[in-house]
Every structure is written in C-alpha cells, then in structure tokens.
Design an enzyme around this catalytic site. Structure first.
Site, mmCIF file in Angstrom:
data_model
loop_
_atom_site.group_PDB
_atom_site.id
_atom_site.type_symbol
_atom_site.label_atom_id
_atom_site.label_comp_id
_atom_site.label_asym_id
_atom_site.label_seq_id
_atom_site.Cartn_x
_atom_site.Cartn_y
_atom_site.Cartn_z
ATOM 1 C CE LYS A 1 17.174 14.173 -86.555
ATOM 2 N NZ LYS A 1 18.313 13.544 -87.053
ATOM 3 C CG HIS B 1 16.021 17.932 -83.834
ATOM 4 N ND1 HIS B 1 17.139 17.127 -83.806
ATOM 5 C CD2 HIS B 1 15.297 17.584 -82.746
ATOM 6 C CE1 HIS B 1 17.096 16.330 -82.757
ATOM 7 N NE2 HIS B 1 15.972 16.585 -82.098
ATOM 8 C CG ASN B 2 20.330 16.776 -86.209
ATOM 9 O OD1 ASN B 2 19.273 16.467 -85.689
ATOM 10 N ND2 ASN B 2 21.075 15.902 -86.856
ATOM 11 N NE ARG C 1 25.724 -2.302 -99.536
ATOM 12 C CZ ARG C 1 26.657 -1.366 -99.522
ATOM 13 N NH1 ARG C 1 26.922 -0.698 -100.626
ATOM 14 N NH2 ARG C 1 27.315 -1.084 -98.422
ATOM 15 C CB SER D 1 15.290 13.121 -83.669
ATOM 16 O OG SER D 1 16.179 13.374 -82.590
ATOM 17 C CD GLU E 1 21.334 16.323 -81.391
ATOM 18 O OE1 GLU E 1 20.212 16.034 -81.851
ATOM 19 O OE2 GLU E 1 22.348 15.639 -81.647
ATOM 20 C CG LEU F 1 17.520 -4.220 -92.112
ATOM 21 C CD1 LEU F 1 17.358 -5.718 -92.358
ATOM 22 C CD2 LEU F 1 16.335 -3.684 -91.315
ATOM 23 C CB ALA F 2 22.905 0.465 -90.095
HETATM 24 P P1 NBP Z 1 24.502 4.359 -91.456
HETATM 25 O O1 NBP Z 1 24.332 5.796 -91.758
HETATM 26 O O2 NBP Z 1 25.700 3.889 -90.731
HETATM 27 O O3 NBP Z 1 24.377 3.540 -92.829
HETATM 28 C C1 NBP Z 1 24.524 2.131 -92.862
HETATM 29 C C2 NBP Z 1 23.455 1.533 -93.742
HETATM 30 O O4 NBP Z 1 23.558 2.076 -95.080
HETATM 31 C C3 NBP Z 1 23.622 0.037 -93.893
HETATM 32 O O5 NBP Z 1 22.353 -0.539 -93.959
HETATM 33 C C4 NBP Z 1 24.365 -0.080 -95.221
HETATM 34 O O6 NBP Z 1 24.198 -1.300 -95.852
HETATM 35 C C5 NBP Z 1 23.653 0.983 -95.988
HETATM 36 N N1 NBP Z 1 24.343 1.341 -97.234
HETATM 37 C C6 NBP Z 1 25.493 2.011 -97.450
HETATM 38 BR BR1 NBP Z 1 26.605 2.600 -96.124
HETATM 39 N N2 NBP Z 1 25.800 2.188 -98.715
HETATM 40 C C7 NBP Z 1 24.795 1.575 -99.380
HETATM 41 C C8 NBP Z 1 24.524 1.406 -100.754
HETATM 42 N N3 NBP Z 1 25.324 1.916 -101.679
HETATM 43 N N4 NBP Z 1 23.412 0.733 -101.102
HETATM 44 C C9 NBP Z 1 22.596 0.236 -100.167
HETATM 45 N N5 NBP Z 1 22.791 0.375 -98.835
HETATM 46 C C10 NBP Z 1 23.875 1.028 -98.454
HETATM 47 O O7 NBP Z 1 23.195 3.828 -90.683
HETATM 48 P P2 NBP Z 1 22.453 4.436 -89.417
HETATM 49 O O8 NBP Z 1 23.398 4.936 -88.388
HETATM 50 O O9 NBP Z 1 21.429 3.423 -89.038
HETATM 51 O O10 NBP Z 1 21.707 5.711 -90.031
HETATM 52 C C11 NBP Z 1 20.774 5.637 -91.085
HETATM 53 C C12 NBP Z 1 20.314 7.043 -91.412
HETATM 54 O O11 NBP Z 1 19.680 7.603 -90.247
HETATM 55 C C13 NBP Z 1 21.461 8.001 -91.761
HETATM 56 O O12 NBP Z 1 21.008 8.939 -92.695
HETATM 57 C C14 NBP Z 1 21.741 8.702 -90.459
HETATM 58 O O13 NBP Z 1 22.307 9.973 -90.638
HETATM 59 C C15 NBP Z 1 20.335 8.809 -89.870
HETATM 60 N N6 NBP Z 1 20.291 8.916 -88.414
HETATM 61 C C16 NBP Z 1 21.131 8.204 -87.620
HETATM 62 C C17 NBP Z 1 21.040 8.324 -86.242
HETATM 63 C C18 NBP Z 1 21.936 7.513 -85.336
HETATM 64 O O14 NBP Z 1 21.861 7.723 -84.117
HETATM 65 N N7 NBP Z 1 22.723 6.599 -85.854
HETATM 66 C C19 NBP Z 1 20.075 9.157 -85.677
HETATM 67 C C20 NBP Z 1 19.217 9.851 -86.509
HETATM 68 C C21 NBP Z 1 19.328 9.720 -87.879
HETATM 69 P P3 NBP Z 1 25.310 -2.454 -95.655
HETATM 70 O O15 NBP Z 1 24.974 -3.096 -94.353
HETATM 71 O O16 NBP Z 1 25.098 -3.322 -96.815
HETATM 72 O O17 NBP Z 1 26.669 -1.785 -95.647
#
Ligand code: NBP
Length: 495
Positions: free
Chosen positions: A189, A192-193, A38, A135, A196, A15-16
C-alpha cells in the site's frame, strides 16, 4: 437498524471516514457487522447511516467488551484508526476480550514494521494479525476499495469471502488478494501511494505545459483530459482532473482550480517510499521528484520572494517566446505521449522497489497480481495496469517493465514526442521534474555504457577504492596523480 442477530460475522473499530464507509459496505454485502468507536457519537452516526442506506445489518456497540463479545468466534476485528499509537491503544483496549484464534485486521496506512511488531506481540497471545492496505478513499471504502491484506494467512482465510465481496470488482475478479507474510500488505500500500504521488506529479506537469506553453484554457483542458480518458491513459486520476477543470469558482470569476493555493499536503507514505527505495538501492527518481516537488511547493512565500529577486537579477518571462509558433494540436498529442511514457517509468520504479523488498523479506510478492488488484477501487486504477499484469504474467522474472517487449516498443515509439515536450518545457522555464526524471531514468537504463567509468576513476584516485576493467578480470588500483604528473611532464595537450 435491523434487530441484533445472535452474533455478528465481523467487527470494525474506528468510525471516521474510512471505517464508517467500509463498515457500511460490509453490511451492504450481507455480512452482519458490529461497530465501535472511542467517541461514541460516531457509533450513533454510523448506525443512523446504516438505517438510512437500506436498513443494513450493522450493530453499534459502546464499549470494547460488548463490541468484542458481539462477534462470532473465531473473531475478526478490523481497526481503522489513525496509524501509529492509536492502533496500539485500540489493540490494547480490545485485546483483553479477544481469545486465541481471533484476528485483528489493521486497515490503516501503517508503517510495515509496526505491523510486524504487532504480529509478534499478538502471536504471543495466540491472536492472528493482518495489516491490510485499503485504497480508494471514502468512495472506495463505501462502494469497493482495493484491498492489500498481508500477515497471517489463517486470518485472511477467515474473512476471504467478505473481502472478496466488498472489494472493487473488475473483469478478472475482486481487487483483493493475499499479499504475503509480515508487513507486506502495508508495504505494498505504501508503494501504491508512492506511485500515486508520481502519477499526480506527472499529470500536474502535463497540465502546466499545456496551460503555459500551449495556452490552453480550463475548458480546453477539461475536453483534452476527457478525450485522454478514452484512450491508453484512461484512469481515475485523469478522469477526476477533467472534472476539476470544469468546476466554476462560486466566490468569483473563472474556475476554482485557479484559486487553489499551490501548496501540496502530504501524510508521509510518499516519503517512506523514497526512503525505502534508498535503503534498498533502488532508483525511484520519478517518485522522488514528486516528493521533492511537494516540499518545494510548501515554500510558497520563499518562492514568491525568489521570483522577485531573480526578476530583479534579470530573469525575464521566457515562456512567451516559446509559446509563439506552437502547434497546439501537436503539443497536445506530444504531451499525451510524454505523460504515458513517463508514467511507465514511474511504475517500473515502484514495481522494482516491491520486488527488491520481496526478495529481502522473502514475501514472494506476485507483481502481476498486485497490478491486477490495482485495476479497480484504488486511486491509481488505470486501464494500463492490465497490461502491466500481463507483462509480469508473460515473465514473472521481468527485470523491468521497460524491457517487456510490448512496453519497450511503446517507449521507443513515444520517445521523440517525450523529448520534444521535455525540451520545450526546459526552454520555456516550465519545470517538469517528473517527466525529466522519467526520461533520464529511461536513458540511463537503456545505455549499455555510462560515464560511471569516470566516477570509478575519481573514487580510486582520491580513496583508493579500486576499479574493475572492461577487458580483464580483477580489481585494480592506479596511482593516478603520479601518472598524470608524469604525463604532464611528457606531452602537453596544446603542444
Ligand atoms: P483518521 O486517520 O482521521 O483517524 C480517526 C479515527 O482514529 C477516529 O475513529 C478516532 O477516534 C480514532 N482514534 C484516534 Br485519532 N486516536 C485514537 C486512540 N488513541 N484510540 C482509539 N481511537 C483513536 O481516520 P480515517 O481518515 O478514516 O483513516 C483511517 C486509516 O485509514 C488511517 O490509517 C488512514 O491513513 C487510512 N486511510 C485513509 C484514507 C482516506 O482517504 N481518509 C484512505 C486510505 C487509507 P475518535 O473519533 O474517538 O477521535
């Protein structure tokens, strides 16, 4: 939060930024969802948001077991955690409670081979697996992303109704389609990036030329980009650039854009795209140029000292001499055309990479459909993707976008302006690696004969690699050095 139903329709772990927003989007579309993270404070945060954003049917769970058991069977669980090991660890935590027929959907920016490994591991236990590119960043996840699910078709079918509702909606349907088997969703994807990266680089070059050669102010740039966004360049990236130029710096004079350190960050998908292009012998020079520029931008201090050294060595400001006598209005129109033509070349490279990988892996990718699902929700969304879709619909075996009759006509119409911009930038010492790479790609691709004959001759001379002839079959080797020495002994060129 609503009262918990008997069971949720789907679950989401992680849930980030992305997970929280996608979960709220799913709940808003009327699908009861269980969520887990987590670090459990994020569960509370998400539950609070669901309450504040309309009492959405979203239900927080605080351990993997309760989370999995709160979902109706066959279960579908989306994972949105950091790619790599965290995905494996999350799968390990959940899979003790999953049953055959349940499905895991990883929505992260994952390397496609990790997905293929996990598909195999999951299938040993009867678990279905999807690797789904998502995306659109935070806003897309909340209000309608572009979704690229690949892997188990059964897993896709189980959630197709949900994905079609939560995806961005465009005139020809929701921005989601089943991509293909294996890691195809992640691969699409990734490309796509890469595209981008190319788009952002090309836009930054247009900005650089307009600012330094054309002398445009930020407010003029905002107006020009807004105008461009009403024509063939209409796209999310042009639109946000127009907005960026308008934002004032709250800590000082002028606009914020001028105060931003010129070092670009990156997370790896552009590098993977270029690596894959090299692996598959696909030329992707515009995307590669954008990656190189990110590397060079990172050398801020080194560039600053290089500027000093070269100034001492006699390098003068050559922009000034080019700038005088510029017809600003004409330059703006030329840059617009150069940007458009360069962009088409970049998309042609990305599409060709996708086709090559599809052939290698037997994914049977539908390039027109991929262009369609990028029309909304994602970062590269643009009006001209509809025309790319139509080009592949007209001819699914199109060798390159550059030879689609419509795009071919447009390239030819824009080439004079394109050459003027690149030529002007070169004379002014303003680097436009993306535009140059696109133009060189176009010029190389459209020429029936290249100087590769000389390269072949060199290879044959020093390595006996042989060569083919244009006028007869077979492969040949020549004793070049011996013959050349004999020729020297015979006729002298200056005789
Ligand atoms: P992040 O890539 O910043 O990851 C944070 C999340 O991963 C939190 O929920 C964290 O839990 C969890 N996590 C980690 Br770090 N290590 C863990 C572990 N060992 N076990 C369980 N959970 C763990 O999050 P995001 O930016 O929301 O991106 C999520 C995915 O989507 C990534 O693959 C990213 O590349 C992709 N994405 C992101 C975007 C964007 O704009 N941000 C766009 C498109 C795709 P915690 O809270 O317990 O630390």
């Amino acid at each position: 939060m609503e009262a918990s139903p008997a069971l949720s329709r789907i679950g989401l772990a992680g849930l980030a930024v992305m997970g929280q927003n996608l979960a709220l989007n799913i709940a808003e579309k009327g699908f009861p969802i269980s969520v887990y993270n987590r670090t459990t404070s994020k569960v509370d945060e998400t539950v609070d948001r669901a309450h504040n954003e309309g009492n959405l049917p979203l239900f927080g769970q605080y351990n993997p077991r309760d989370f999995v058991l709160s979902i109706q069977r066959p279960r579908s669980v989306i994972i949105l955690v950091k790619a790599g090991l965290p995905v494996d660890q999350t799968i390990a935590a959940l899979s003790d409670h999953l049953e055959p027929g349940d499905a895991i959907i990883d929505g992260g920016n994952e390397w496609y081979e990790n997905t293929e490994r996990r598909i195999a591991q999951a299938s040993e236990r009867g678990i279905l697996y999807l690797g789904m590119g998502v995306s659109g960043g935070e806003d897309g996840a909340r209000h309608g992303p572009s979704l690229m699910p690949g892997g188990s078709f059964q897993a896709y079918s189980n959630v197709e109704d949900i994905l079609k509702k939560v995806a961005a909606q465009v005139d020809d349907g929701p921005c989601v389609t089943y991509i293909g088997e294996g890691g195809s969703g992640n691969f699409v994807k990734m490309v796509h990036n890469g595209i981008e990266y190319g788009d952002m680089q090309l836009i930054s070059e247009a900005y650089d030329v307009l600012k330094h050669v054309g002398g445009l102010s930020n407010s003029e740039l905002a107006a020009i980009f807004s105008e461009w966004n009403r024509g063939e360049l209409e796209s999310f990236l042009i639109e946000i650039s127009a907005d960026i130029f308008k934002v004032k710096d709250e800590h000082g004079d002028g606009e914020l854009v001028d105060k931003i350190l010129d070092k670009t960050g990156m997370k790896g998908t552009g590098k993977w795209t270029v690596q894959q292009a090299a692996e598959l012998s696909i030329a992707a020079p515009t995307i590669a140029a954008s990656l190189d520029c990110r590397y060079l931008s990172g050398l801020k201090e080194e560039r600053e000292s290089a500027a000093e050294v070269l100034k001492e060595a006699g390098m003068t400001d050559i922009v000034g001499s080019v700038r005088s006598g510029i017809d600003k209005k004409k330059l703006i129109e030329d840059v617009r055309q150069a940007l458009y033509a360069s962009k088409i070349c970049s998309y042609a490279q990305g599409m060709n990479l996708l086709r090559a990988k599809s052939l290698e892996k037997g994914w049977n990718l539908n390039l027109g459909e991929l262009a369609r699902i990028w029309k909304g929700g994602c970062i590269i969304r643009a009006v001209f993707l509809d025309r790319i879709k139509k080009a592949y619909q007209r001819n699914p075996n199109l060798a390159s976008l550059l030879v689609d009759p419509e795009f071919a006509r447009e390239m030819v119409q824009r080439q004079a302006a394109w050459r003027r911009v690149v030529g002007l930038a070169i004379s002014a010492g303003i680097s436009t690696p993306g535009m140059c790479a696109s133009l060189a790609y176009f010029d190389t691709y459209r020429r029936a004969r290249l100087p590769a004959n000389l390269v072949q001759a060199q290879r044959d001379l020093f390595g006996a690699h042989t060569y083919e002839r244009v006028d007869r079959q077979g492969s040949y080797h020549t004793e070049w050095t011996k013959l050349a020495r004999n020729a020297d002994a015979g006729v002298g060129i200056f005789n």
